[in-house]
Scaffold this motif. Sequence first.
Motif, short mmCIF file in Angstrom:
data_model
loop_
_atom_site.label_atom_id
_atom_site.label_comp_id
_atom_site.label_asym_id
_atom_site.label_seq_id
_atom_site.Cartn_x
_atom_site.Cartn_y
_atom_site.Cartn_z
N ILE A 201 0.63 -1.57 0.07
CA ILE A 201 -0.16 -0.08 0.35
C ILE A 201 0.80 1.80 0.12
CG2 ILE A 201 -1.89 1.24 1.37
CD1 ILE A 201 -2.69 -1.11 2.43
N TYR A 264 -6.60 -4.92 0.62
CA TYR A 264 -6.13 -5.13 -0.55
C TYR A 264 -5.50 -6.57 -0.98
CZ TYR A 264 -2.99 -2.69 -4.23
OH TYR A 264 -2.51 -2.15 -5.72
N PHE A 301 -0.28 6.24 -0.45
CA PHE A 301 0.03 5.54 -1.37
C PHE A 301 0.59 5.65 -2.50
CE2 PHE A 301 -5.15 5.12 -0.81
CZ PHE A 301 -4.95 4.82 0.62
N VAL A 305 -1.75 1.53 -6.08
CA VAL A 305 -2.47 1.76 -5.57
C VAL A 305 -2.99 2.55 -6.22
CG1 VAL A 305 -3.34 2.43 -3.14
CG2 VAL A 305 -1.78 0.62 -3.28
N PRO A 315 -9.13 0.22 -3.30
CA PRO A 315 -8.23 -0.74 -2.72
C PRO A 315 -8.92 -1.77 -1.95
CG PRO A 315 -7.23 1.30 -2.95
CD PRO A 315 -9.07 1.87 -3.19
#
Length: 469
Positions: A201, A264, A301, A305, A315
């Motif tokens: 992430i 995610y 991010f 992402v 996400p």
Amino acid sequence: MLGMKLTFCGAAGTTTGSQHLLEVNGQRILLDCGLYQGRRKDAFEVNCCFPHFDPATIDSVVLSHAHIDHAGNLPNLCKKGFAGNIFATFATRDLCAIMLPDSARIQTSDTKWLNKHRKRQNQPLVEPLYNEIDAEKCLRQFVNLGYNRPMLIANGVKLTFIDAGHILGSAQVLLEVEDEADGQTKRFLFSGDVGRGDNDILRDPVPGTDIDFMLMESTYGGREHELGTGADDKVAEVLNRALKRGGKVIIPCFAVERTQQILYVLHQLFEEKKIPTVDVYVDSPLATNATEIFRLHPECFNDEVYEFLHERRDPFGFEGLTLIRSVEKSKALNEREDQCIIISASGMCEAGRILHHLKNGVGNPRNTIFFVGYCAEQTLGWKLREGWDKVKIFGDEYTVKAKIDIVDSFSGHADHSELLDYFQATSGPKKKVWLIHGEPSRSEALCDALREIHDGEVEVGVLGQTVEF
């Protein structure tokens, strides 16, 4: 004449209770104000009284990130007389807005339970360090600052937050100091907790430049992570095997960062059809609230992402995902007999709703308990990871029949090699380096390794020690 003083008030010789007092130009700046987490009696004695300084004499606090061992004692600091600014990134402040009240609720609940026993034994009753009102009042003192936006926070002291890549909003603290005592300009860097890089992430840690003095974490000194980052295929392998067993997959997970990271990864695995479609539940009010906060901070991010966001995809959300807040819906999960994935806090299985899911699921050989994070020694999570045949949950003994699987690639902390890479990427003379936030053996291992590659002074910080520079 030396003009700056640094006192190690916490997280020296241990990985918890981060607090470091910097004195310069007549100002007292506290770097982090974390809770010491350990045995109840020891923790209360360490946390309640601030033995190394009077809170009312602190001019400002600079907070590296929102984890409780770095931010958790802020309400108590304010309650005991600190009236200055608490400087933090925007995301750190937002996470503190849910984590500090949650910490207060846990303390209130624990104290209520403890006082029942103390009353029966005619012992004096105890109070929590702070309550939810104290936590809310503390939040009023936050001053938010974006990454790479210098701000003058004291006479001759300029603060810049640099991305640390550890959790959402985490920062290295760069202080540019015009030292009035000796007339020198000094660049001081506090690493906070350093991320691994290649996070699913977050962006990678950003190296500091032209650093003269450095206060650096050493959590994983002398230790390498078992798996590299980005082990999505390994997660898919574990889940496919687990789902073939026909039972539930129970994932003990830290509410902040780890839960969002797992969501995610699951999103990607479902989209790429690497795992079969199955309902996913996040059963943790704190994790649910934290996930909402993550959506508010795209500035943290990484590019991948960002691409998700650019395509107007969430996400941390996908079809078949349910975020649970209510107790009733949480209980209903235990009555389900069909397959599903349950993500629940806490990650070490010491408190929270995960205990109920383990109580109901650990004895079923079709179920899988899937660990994706570190568990401290002697915690329930550690016992399950270590393969104990029987464990106690809520005081009752249960036979472990569920399959235990582990993937350790999700650590938010840089390991030994990654810490060395981070140090070498940080430019400047680094005349003096102090290592903190590590067990003694970890700090010493990193200290020895740094001395082999660096000509400047490298020392391990000692609790209560004051150094001048």
